[in-house]
Design a protein around this motif. Structure first.
Motif, short mmCIF file in Angstrom:
data_model
loop_
_atom_site.label_atom_id
_atom_site.label_comp_id
_atom_site.label_asym_id
_atom_site.label_seq_id
_atom_site.Cartn_x
_atom_site.Cartn_y
_atom_site.Cartn_z
N LEU A 34 0.84 -1.19 0.00
CA LEU A 34 0.00 0.00 0.00
C LEU A 34 0.89 1.25 0.00
O LEU A 34 1.81 1.35 0.82
N VAL A 35 0.60 2.16 -0.90
CA VAL A 35 1.41 3.38 -1.00
C VAL A 35 0.48 4.54 -1.32
O VAL A 35 -0.59 4.36 -1.95
N GLN A 36 0.86 5.71 -0.90
CA GLN A 36 0.04 6.90 -1.17
C GLN A 36 0.32 7.44 -2.57
O GLN A 36 1.39 7.19 -3.15
N VAL A 37 -0.62 8.20 -3.07
CA VAL A 37 -0.44 8.86 -4.37
C VAL A 37 0.86 9.67 -4.35
O VAL A 37 1.17 10.36 -3.38
N GLY A 38 1.60 9.52 -5.43
CA GLY A 38 2.88 10.21 -5.54
C GLY A 38 4.06 9.44 -4.98
O GLY A 38 5.22 9.83 -5.17
N GLY A 39 3.77 8.33 -4.30
CA GLY A 39 4.83 7.53 -3.72
C GLY A 39 5.48 6.62 -4.74
O GLY A 39 5.21 6.67 -5.94
N SER A 40 6.36 5.75 -4.24
CA SER A 40 7.08 4.84 -5.12
C SER A 40 7.16 3.46 -4.51
O SER A 40 7.01 3.28 -3.30
N LEU A 41 7.36 2.48 -5.36
CA LEU A 41 7.56 1.09 -4.97
C LEU A 41 8.53 0.45 -5.93
O LEU A 41 8.60 0.84 -7.10
N ARG A 42 9.24 -0.55 -5.44
CA ARG A 42 10.07 -1.36 -6.32
C ARG A 42 9.61 -2.81 -6.22
O ARG A 42 9.67 -3.41 -5.14
N LEU A 43 9.19 -3.34 -7.34
CA LEU A 43 8.81 -4.74 -7.41
C LEU A 43 9.99 -5.57 -7.89
O LEU A 43 10.81 -5.10 -8.69
N SER A 44 10.05 -6.79 -7.40
CA SER A 44 11.09 -7.73 -7.83
C SER A 44 10.44 -8.98 -8.41
O SER A 44 9.36 -9.39 -7.96
N CYS A 45 11.12 -9.56 -9.37
CA CYS A 45 10.68 -10.82 -9.97
C CYS A 45 11.89 -11.75 -9.99
O CYS A 45 12.79 -11.59 -10.82
N ALA A 46 11.91 -12.68 -9.07
CA ALA A 46 13.00 -13.65 -9.00
C ALA A 46 12.63 -14.87 -9.82
O ALA A 46 11.55 -15.44 -9.62
N THR A 47 13.51 -15.26 -10.73
CA THR A 47 13.19 -16.36 -11.63
C THR A 47 14.15 -17.52 -11.47
O THR A 47 15.29 -17.36 -11.00
N SER A 48 13.70 -18.69 -11.86
CA SER A 48 14.55 -19.88 -11.86
C SER A 48 13.93 -20.91 -12.79
O SER A 48 12.75 -20.82 -13.13
N GLY A 49 14.76 -21.89 -13.19
CA GLY A 49 14.24 -23.00 -13.98
C GLY A 49 14.28 -22.81 -15.48
O GLY A 49 13.82 -23.69 -16.22
#
Length: 125
Positions: free
Chosen positions: A11-26
């Protein structure tokens, strides 16, 4: 076994930031493009970015151009999506997905071979 595991939502407020990660294998990471999609209830998945792991080329739709940045760490087989200046319409479940076609037709969810389970992003005003 192929795995794509998303993390970093919240959950983040308008104007905020987030960093998503996608860890892969296989699978051979350098041979795939990795895309990010957003889905809201009742609608299909919308592409928000793609990166070709072989040459680092990146792709964005107009809606995320300039606010989202996709990057990859090939040594970790992980892709990141940095999102800033977030808006309420960025709310949704974010999925990462792998395509053998190196982001050709990156906007088309049917081009992707493997998918993660998704992570929820909620932007509140």
């Amino acid at each position: 076994e192929v795995q794509l595991v998303e993390s970093g939502g919240g959950l983040v407020q308008v104007g905020g930031s987030l960093r998503l990660s996608c860890a892969t294998s296989g699978f051979i990471f350098d041979s795939y493009g990795i895309g990010w999609f957003r889905q809201v209830p009742g609608k299909g998945r919308e592409a928000v970015s793609c990166i070709s792991s072989s040459d680092g080329r990146t792709y964005y739709p107009h809606s995320s151009q300039g606010r989202f940045t996709i990057s990859s760490d090939n040594a970790k087989s992980t892709v990141y999506l940095l999102m800033y200046s977030l808006k309420p319409e960025d709310t949704g479940v974010y999925y990462c997905a792998a395509t053998r076609n190196h982001c050709v037709a990156w906007w088309n969810e049917y081009e992707y071979d493997y998918w993660g389970q998704g992570t929820q992003v909620t932007v509140s005003s």
